[in-house]
Design a protein around this motif. Structure first.
Motif: not given
Length: 217
Positions: A88-107
């Motif tokens: 499973i590859e996960v692709q985030a539309a936003g950057p790693r240091d974004d407050a929302t994408y950062g928290v969500m990507s960890r989970i």
């Protein structure tokens, strides 16, 4: 040799939760866990929302949204069986240091196993490796709402999940009690009112599929 700390009958064996959020768990296989005898072949890990809360350290609409993004994405990607870590590859539309994408990507990483260049490289020959399967700024979304894509590396099938955060209820005036809780001036009643309103918002996210859009890419 003596120790200053001793085990007692009061030693905790489980978390003393104040929350009781209701959400279906996520089942996901892990080939490395199976190979090393952690799980029986074809038996999945069962990941609950409270597991995700442990990873995040708190429960909120962002954490519950991330759990549901992972759940809905994996359900769409694997309609006939359990998802498989390392595929499973996960692709985030936003950057790693974004407050929302950062928290969500960890989970989402916790659930799927997908990681960046610091992740598990796999057993001999890379078996079950999950390194470089989490990418940020991977695509341009059609909306400012948090959006993730999930791709099966074995079939190249991809689904996109968007979380419509603006549609989450605001929780009402009791949410305003948070500042008093943080500075120590809130009464017990204000604390209870805040907790009830806050976790009702979380439960809405866990229950309401209309807050999410799932599309095949």
């Amino acid at each position: 040799m003596t120790s200053n700390s001793t085990a007692t009958d009061e030693t905790r064996t489980e978390t003393n939760w104040r929350i009781d959020d209701d959400a279906d768990p996520i089942e996901i296989r892990d080939p490395v866990a199976e190979a090393l005898g952690v799980l029986e072949p074809d038996e999945p890990f069962v990941i609950t929302y409270t597991d995700a809360v442990k990873e995040a350290g708190h429960s909120c609409p962002t954490a519950s949204g991330a759990f549901r993004i992972a759940q809905l994405g994996l359900d769409a990607l694997y309609p006939d069986g359990d998802p498989v870590r390392s595929e499973i590859e996960v692709q985030a539309a936003g950057p790693r240091d974004d407050a929302t994408y950062g928290v969500m990507s960890r989970i989402i990483s916790y659930v799927t196993g997908a990681t960046g260049d610091d992740g598990f490289g796999g057993l001999a020959g890379g078996y079950g490796g999950r390194r470089d399967l989490l990418r940020f700024d991977a695509f341009d979304p059609d909306t400012p709402d948090p959006t993730f894509r999930f791709r099966r590396t074995d079939t190249d099938e991809t689904v996109e999940v968007t979380y419509h955060v603006g549609d989450v209820p605001d929780g009402g005036p009791a949410i305003g009690n948070l500042q008093g809780i943080l500075d120590g001036t809130a009464s017990d009643q204000q604390r209870e009112a805040f907790a009830d309103a806050w976790h009702r918002r979380v439960q809405v996210v866990l229950d309401d599929d209309s807050l999410f859009t799932v599309e095949t890419v």
